[in-house]
Scaffold this active site. Sequence first.
Site, mmCIF file in Angstrom:
data_model
loop_
_atom_site.group_PDB
_atom_site.id
_atom_site.type_symbol
_atom_site.label_atom_id
_atom_site.label_comp_id
_atom_site.label_asym_id
_atom_site.label_seq_id
_atom_site.Cartn_x
_atom_site.Cartn_y
_atom_site.Cartn_z
ATOM 1 N N TYR A 1 2.062 3.615 11.115
ATOM 2 C CA TYR A 1 2.570 2.246 11.017
ATOM 3 C C TYR A 1 3.548 1.955 12.159
ATOM 4 O O TYR A 1 3.564 0.850 12.711
ATOM 5 C CB TYR A 1 3.222 2.012 9.656
ATOM 6 N N GLU B 1 -1.659 5.589 -5.510
ATOM 7 C CA GLU B 1 -2.804 5.959 -4.675
ATOM 8 C C GLU B 1 -4.052 5.153 -5.028
ATOM 9 O O GLU B 1 -4.915 4.926 -4.178
ATOM 10 C CB GLU B 1 -3.106 7.457 -4.833
#
Length: 376
Positions: A123, A205
Amino acid sequence: MSYTIFSKKKNNQLKEPMFFGQPVNIARYDQQKYKIFEQLIEKQLSFFWRPEEIDLSRDRIDFQNLPDNEKHIFISNLKYQTLLDSIQGRSPNIAFLPIISIPELETWIETWSFSETIHSRSYTHIIRNIVNCPSLVFDDIISNKNIYDRAQNISIYYDELINLTSYWHLLGEGIHLINGKKIHINLRFLKKRLYLCLISVNVLEAIRFYVSFACSFAFAERELMEGNAKIIRLIARDEALHLTGTQHILNLLSNIKNNENMEDVVLECKEEAINIFISAAQQEKKWASYLFKSGSMLGLNKDILCQYIEYITNIRMHAIGFKMPFKKQSNPIPWINDWLTSDNIQIAPQETEISSYLVGQIDSEVSDNEFKKFEL
């Protein structure tokens, strides 16, 4: 129970439970109670990649040409994903390693957490390639209420398990007065907190990443921000593996045949576990509303994303033995499967970076039986 990083007490690791048994002493893999974790480790290692392998020069141009509402969607998702993987890069190790009792699970947790740090680095790689001042993006993550509120719901289960485990290791079971507050510590309550923490991680998740994934892939379907989509595709491949890991842990704990002594705990916590899933789905719908507050993007809008959230929530809950809370429906964005299944698309290596390669997948072990059909 006092914790030690190396127990001198000899034991049979095949008879230890996954959690709250004797701490792991020798990390041996010649014998394994649950071979699934070794398979997950090998698969994760074969997935190894670095974000710097992906060229993002075109993405910078694409980002500058996006309308403001699409810039908001893109940057907001990166902020939220950064937060999620910041948590996941450290928390599984801190929360689970001190209470794990079998080496294959211990190594899987460490391998899993390491891969999450690659996601966090990704990121940063994306953000500093598309904006002039990355600090403005990162500094807003904690102060952004829409992100902060969701972070609280994720971290609370980790924090409670970590704190109670620390008390258990230092003080043992019983009622303890700590800073003027009575703390009740017993193994059964610890097991409940563990189970709910695992559910919370499974939800993270299973559901929390997928709104962001869908948006990233929707840009790429329009041939925009394609470098970002390649990185997100690699991240999604990893997250699918982590999801499989948490599903296996939860299913092993709930199966009475495995002698994990958690069946009663699973039943007692079932209602709260279901609520964690439903609450997360509602939060993701709220996040979709926040993303599209200034307008939709081509191929995706708030309503479609909300339908997709319900669709994947049903699938994820069914995978661990829960009833589907939402009306059964087909996938409202079927094209996303082409991105989530890394083997679906064949790409010429000279045209673009390959995002579906595997490392170390050649089996070098050859037995004598392999040559029986050969004649000289």
